[in-house]
Write a protein that holds these residues in place. Structure first.
Motif: not given
Length: 101
Positions: A43-45, A48, A51, A68-69, A71, A87-88, A90-91
């Motif tokens: 999941v990247a914030f 979009p 991203m 704001f995200y 996936a 990206a702020w 990336v989880w």
């Protein structure tokens, strides 16, 4: 003689420095986990539009997108490409299933 009863805990201060440290460690750990361990999905914030472009150019594919995200399933260089695209965070994404029943 005062008529109010003061609790011994009424003057307790919130440990903001400790909370800030825990949150910083959590965010840093999640970001490093996505960069070092190549997860199946992330999941990247961030923005979009940028991203989605980064996911497409890195052999990943889009799973979901919000305001704001993003996936995405990851390709070989998706995490690095997302960070390069601005990206702020990336989880790694957590799977919805716990296993087979």
């Amino acid at each position: 003689m005062p008529m109010t009863i003061e609790s011994p805990h009424s003057h307790r201060k919130l440990p903001l420095a400790g909370l800030l440290a825990v949150v910083s460690i959590w965010f840093s750990g999640m970001a490093m986990a996505a960069a070092t361990v190549r997860p199946d999905a992330v999941v990247a914030f961030g923005s979009p539009a940028r991203m989605i472009e980064a996911v497409a150019s890195s052999d990943g594919y889009l799973l979901n997108a919000g305001q704001f995200y993003v996936a995405a399933r990851t390709g070989p260089s998706t995490v690095r490409t997302l960070y390069a695209a601005g990206a702020w965070f990336v989880w790694p994404a957590i799977a919805r299933e716990c296993g087979r029943l």
